[in-house]
Design an enzyme around this catalytic site. Structure first.
Site, PDB file in Angstrom:
ATOM      1  N   LYS A  74      25.365  38.874  39.441  1.00 45.46           N
ATOM      2  CA  LYS A  74      25.839  37.210  39.118  1.00 45.46           C
ATOM      3  C   LYS A  74      25.211  36.231  39.886  1.00 45.46           C
ATOM      4  O   LYS A  74      24.564  35.371  39.852  1.00 45.46           O
ATOM      5  CB  LYS A  74      27.579  37.292  38.995  1.00 45.46           C
ATOM      6  CG  LYS A  74      27.842  36.074  38.699  1.00 45.46           C
ATOM      7  CD  LYS A  74      29.291  35.726  38.824  1.00 45.46           C
ATOM      8  CE  LYS A  74      29.659  35.496  40.372  1.00 45.46           C
ATOM      9  NZ  LYS A  74      31.138  35.147  40.518  1.00 45.46           N
TER      10      LYS A  74
ATOM     11  N   ASP B 256      30.414  34.416  34.868  1.00 46.02           N
ATOM     12  CA  ASP B 256      31.468  34.636  35.567  1.00 46.02           C
ATOM     13  C   ASP B 256      32.727  34.718  34.809  1.00 46.02           C
ATOM     14  O   ASP B 256      32.540  35.086  33.417  1.00 46.02           O
ATOM     15  CB  ASP B 256      31.581  33.425  36.570  1.00 46.02           C
ATOM     16  CG  ASP B 256      32.041  32.240  35.959  1.00 46.02           C
ATOM     17  OD1 ASP B 256      31.892  32.061  34.482  1.00 46.02           O
ATOM     18  OD2 ASP B 256      32.234  31.179  36.447  1.00 46.02           O
TER      19      ASP B 256
END
Length: 214
Positions: A124, A142
């Site tokens: 991420k 997320d």
């Protein structure tokens, strides 16, 4: 799992997001690629506002890997102790700074594999840096995007990698660059986990969420 939106519905969803905010921005403060890497790494299990409060003074004195090394781990701890897991995060900041100096000439690399080799930098974080700094249409998934992807039928998937792939595969190319920012902001301020504000949602007539509050 909700039925995935059709292509025409996806176009309409992201056209509305674009019309509402043509150039969405991330909310982590940074001054260069290095401070962006550090800020995103620090944001794990923390809010962007909390990270910004902690880094405003840190980045004034350490905005390069070498300056961060010169500052030292204990000083980094003092700057970021208001952030969760601050001791481990400070260790990672120092370690990744050392690797950047020793292996990358003090520069942040522009490949996902190289970014993910840095301590404290996962997929991420790497995707955020690739998107925000290097302009790649990378999708950083997320909790907000995972929730909306499944709840609204935009990008269904059983885990974050599956949702990432779904965003890449299903969002029309013209919207790929800003897709993850639109979705994050929508999840943060409108399609919230516990109390989604469906009455003020831009896409409430398209969203497949069965428990809409409207």
């Amino acid at each position: 799992m909700p039925k995935p939106l059709t292509y025409s519905q996806m176009v309409e969803v992201f056209t509305r997001f674009r019309d509402d905010c043509a150039e969405p921005k991330g909310e982590l403060d940074h001054v260069n690629a290095f401070t962006l890497v550090v800020a995103v790494a620090l944001s794990a299990q923390a809010t962007d506002k909390g990270v910004n409060r902690a880094t405003v003074e840190l980045f004034k004195v350490a905005d390069t890997p070498q300056k961060m090394l010169d500052l030292g781990e204990e000083a980094v701890i003092e700057h970021i102790r208001t952030i969760g897991l601050y001791r481990n995060k400070a260790k990672n900041v120092i370690k990744l700074s050392r690797i950047l100096v020793d292996e990358f000439g003090g520069e942040v690399p522009s490949s996902r594999a190289a970014l993910e080799s840095l301590p404290g930098v996962g997929r991420k974080t790497a995707n955020v840096v690739l998107n925000m700094w290097f302009g790649h249409p990378a999708q950083a998934v997320d909790t907000h995007i995972f929730r909306i992807g499944n709840r609204a039928g935009i990008a269904p998937g059983k885990d974050v990698v599956a949702v990432e792939r779904a965003v890449e595969d299903r969002v029309p190319v013209e919207f790929q660059q800003h897709a993850h920012h639109w979705l994050i902001l929508h999840g943060r301020y409108t399609c919230k986990a516990r109390n989604p504000d469906c009455a003020h949602c831009l896409i409430n007539d398209i969203c497949t969420f069965e428990d809409k509050t409207i």
